[in-house]
Design an enzyme around this catalytic site. Structure first.
Site, PDB file in Angstrom:
ATOM      1  N   GLU A 259       0.803  -1.241   0.000  1.00 25.19           N
ATOM      2  CA  GLU A 259       0.000   0.000   0.000  1.00 25.19           C
ATOM      3  C   GLU A 259       0.833   1.286   0.000  1.00 25.19           C
ATOM      4  O   GLU A 259       0.803   2.056   0.959  1.00 25.19           O
ATOM      5  CB  GLU A 259      -0.988  -0.028   1.181  1.00 25.19           C
ATOM      6  CG  GLU A 259      -1.984  -1.163   1.034  1.00 25.19           C
ATOM      7  CD  GLU A 259      -3.073  -1.207   2.119  1.00 25.19           C
ATOM      8  OE1 GLU A 259      -3.031  -0.379   3.042  1.00 25.19           O
ATOM      9  OE2 GLU A 259      -3.954  -2.073   2.018  1.00 25.19           O
ATOM     10  N   GLU A 364      -4.977  -8.770  -0.421  1.00 21.45           N
ATOM     11  CA  GLU A 364      -5.435  -8.461   0.937  1.00 21.45           C
ATOM     12  C   GLU A 364      -6.889  -8.041   0.957  1.00 21.45           C
ATOM     13  O   GLU A 364      -7.334  -7.274   0.103  1.00 21.45           O
ATOM     14  CB  GLU A 364      -4.572  -7.358   1.570  1.00 21.45           C
ATOM     15  CG  GLU A 364      -4.743  -7.276   3.087  1.00 21.45           C
ATOM     16  CD  GLU A 364      -3.960  -6.130   3.715  1.00 21.45           C
ATOM     17  OE1 GLU A 364      -2.750  -6.011   3.444  1.00 21.45           O
ATOM     18  OE2 GLU A 364      -4.575  -5.352   4.460  1.00 21.45           O
TER      19      GLU A 364
END
Ligand SMILES: *[C@@H]1O[C@H](CO)[C@@H](O)[C@H](O)[C@H]1NC(C)=O
Ligand SMILES: *[C@@H]1O[C@H](CO)[C@@H](O)[C@H](O)[C@H]1NC(C)=O
Ligand SMILES: *[C@@H]1O[C@H](CO)[C@@H](O)[C@H](O)[C@H]1NC(C)=O
Ligand SMILES: *[C@@H]1O[C@H](CO)[C@@H](O)[C@H](O)[C@H]1NC(C)=O
Ligand SMILES: *[C@@H]1O[C@H](CO)[C@@H](O)[C@H](O)[C@H]1NC(C)=O
Ligand SMILES: *[C@@H]1O[C@H](CO)[C@@H](O)[C@H](O)[C@H]1NC(C)=O
Ligand SMILES: *[C@@H]1O[C@H](CO)[C@@H](O)[C@H](O)[C@H]1NC(C)=O
Length: 535
Positions: A259, A364
């Site tokens: 991220e 995820e």
């Protein structure tokens, strides 16, 4: 003539019987008020279920639903196309076409975080094995992938990275694995590898390198990698891969940092590293790519993005505009599911349309991470629906695998050093030495168990009246020579007719249910010469 019709009648009755197998250990259900049930596992009991290989003219059906069914298994007879029946009289008609194929499946799994392994280790050995067995064996949901963080994440009890000292150590002279690797993650991965019948494909990601490599000299906050350490950060990944390999754990793929937008916009307060697409492209082309591809681990998949779905077009358009050579290095794109409700899945088609040799994998997902949500909702069927909705949408947009976040957490959704608690398909109650398999576990399992690695997605065409609510679906042909159809009914009970080549199945889907059917792959019947000659 009489004999033949008697045989046909007999055959029809035989095939129409519904019979159940009794080898599975049923869910020890605990009803949660206002929610669905959880299945309780204790030191002497844990539910399990084996896949029933389908016979020639029948299909095997597995159902989990809000009312409390969990992998309920039934074997039912097909009708044949041409038999007297009403093909289009169900509310919904689905036609499977095995000759129109799409992506090949890599697999399904969850993350071996420090938090997952702490919870796993808080249980006695019998229960530890039940967790592994539930996820990674033929008596469970048959996961074949895992995600393993490189160093710490928020789901750790402290912030850490490798080679934190000495600082400014560009040659990484003090690179050792952490106590969390040796005491927590590695033992859990060994137990997974030992129990699994197939190779586990592990994807690894760094959340934050040691602070001295970063512009803000901290684990969290606004940051970039210092240019002086671009090569060091590439070496950092290779050293991790070598250390895990030395412990008997081959790494299948890495992502180019978890991220990265978190460190650009300071969206979160946990371990992160900000990358602009331009800087990341430069690092991949000049450092990570050459380091990995010139090593003995040159086969490792390099996945970029590893962020929310909406970032995908930036990664491709901007990175490849500045650094087109990155295309030669990266194998695919990793996406996270947290903001999927704001981004249409069609952004994923962009990848497969323009870059057909790159794959997309979901690395995820979890429920309960938004400020307006409860972190944990024990027994929530809504969260199972949220999972299956996302999985089916991804699979229908060429995604090759779906990896869940923490394999298990405690009853508060932790531990997490930054109190960023979330839900998990398995919640551990260490005090009472039991764990709870939540509806999310079965939602994922309805796909992962019956869609093995190398399955190929096939076309499904839905026919229904305009006002009819559709049933979500995805279908595959598997290397077991079977066809698998997953159906998600988000409303009241509904009947569905499924046709595939020469067979028809009429399914009654219960309310708020996930149903998987599996049958032997049908081939178009070959024309025989005598059929042509017979008047
Ligand atoms: C474990 O679960 C089984 C099945 O629900 C139950 O029969 C048994 O009493 C439980 N054992 C303990 C020690 O709680
Ligand atoms: C790293 O190692 C190389 C060769 O082994 C050496 O020339 C260089 O000075 C070292 N760099 C640092 C910062 O220690
Ligand atoms: C490996 O699996 C077997 C059962 O398949 C089990 O008996 C054994 O304890 C496991 N070993 C480890 C280290 O998990
Ligand atoms: C291997 O390293 C050399 C020199 O650093 C570089 O020119 C080459 O492109 C690298 N090979 C690959 C396959 O990346
Ligand atoms: C999947 O396909 C790959 C490439 O064809 C092959 O190497 C691998 O053994 C297959 N794996 C399984 C589980 O079928
Ligand atoms: C599937 O069918 C092919 C060709 O008909 C055969 O070669 C293969 O062994 C079969 N695989 C399995 C798992 O039955
Ligand atoms: C579905 O439900 C209808 C009406 O209740 C019933 O007649 C039919 O036998 C059911 N079909 C199956 C395959 O269970």
């Amino acid at each position: 003539m009489l004999v033949r019709s008697t045989l046909t009648l007999f055959g029809f009755i035989l095939l129409s019987c519904v019979y159940k197998t009794t080898t599975d250990k049923p869910c020890a259900a605990r009803q949660i008020p206002r929610e669905s049930v959880v299945c309780v596992c204790n030191s002497t009991y844990c539910d399990d279920f084996i896949r029933e290989p389908p016979e020639d003219d029948s299909y095997v059906m597995y159902t989990s639903n809000k009312a409390g069914l969990r992998f309920e298994k039934e074997i039912k007879g097909f009708q044949k196309v041409g038999d007297k029946h009403c093909l289009y009289c169900s509310e919904i008609h689905l036609e499977l076409d095995p000759s129109v194929t799409f992506q090949k499946v890599e697999g399904f799994g969850g993350a071996v975080t420090d938090a997952a392994a702490i919870n796993w280790k808080s249980l006695n050995p019998a229960l530890q094995y039940y967790i592994i067995k539930s996820y990674y064996t033929n008596e469970g949901v048959e996961y074949n992938m895992a995600r393993v963080p490189i160093g710490g994440t928020d789901f750790s009890t402290r912030t850490y990275a490798y080679n934190e000292f000495p600082v400014d150590d560009a040659n990484l002279t003090n690179f050792h694995l952490a106590p969390e690797d040796y005491k927590l993650k590695i033992p859990m991965i060994w137990a997974i590898q030992n129990a699994s019948q197939v190779p586990i494909h592990i994807v690894s990601s760094t959340w934050s390198p040691p602070p001295w490599m970063k512009t803000n000299n901290a684990f969290t906050g606004f940051s970039r990698l210092k240019e002086a350490y671009y090569q060091t950060y590439a070496d950092y990944h290779l050293k991790f891969i070598q250390k895990y390999e030395a412990e008997g754990i081959p790494i299948w793929g890495i992502t180019t940092t978890n991220e990265p937008i978190n460190g650009i916009f300071h969206l979160t307060s946990f371990n992160s590293l900000g990358w602009t697409v331009n800087q990341l492209g430069k690092w991949i082309v000049n450092h990570l790519g050459p380091t990995i591809r010139n090593s003995t681990h040159n086969h490792i998949k390099i996945l970029t993005c590893d962020d929310q779905r909406f970032t995908v077009p930036f990664f491709f358009n901007m990175m490849l505009h500045e650094h087109p050579e990155a295309l030669k290095i990266i194998d695919g794109i990793a996406v996270h599911s947290y903001n999927d409700f704001i981004t249409p899945a069609s952004v994923l088609n962009f990848v497969t349309k323009y870059y057909p040799d790159k794959f997309i994998i979901s690395t995820e997902a979890s429920e309960g991470s938004f400020p307006w949500q409860n972190n944990v909702v024990l027994g929530s069927w809504d969260r199972a629906e949220s999972y299956i909705h996302d999985i089916l949408e991804d699979l229908n947009h060429d995604v090759v695998g779906w990896i869940d976040w923490n394999l298990c957490l405690d009853l508060a959704g932790g531990p997490n050093w930054e109190s960023n608690f979330v839900d998990s398909p398995i919640l551990v109650n260490a005090r009472d030495q039991e764990f709870y398999k939540q509806p999310m576990f079965y939602a994922l399992g309805q796909v992962s168990k019956l869609v093995p690695r190398n399955s190929t997605r096939i076309q499904v065409t839905e026919t229904k009246s305009f006002f009819q609510r559709s049933v979500k679906h995805v279908a595959f042909v598997t290397p077991r020579n079977t066809t698998v159809l997953v159906l998600y009914n988000s409303g009241k009970a509904q009947s569905v007719t499924v046709k595939c080549v020469d067979v028809v199945a009429k399914l009654n889907l219960t309310a708020h249910s996930i149903t998987t059917i599996e049958f032997k792959t049908r081939k178009e019947p070959e024309m025989k010469l005598e059929d042509l000659l017979t008047p």
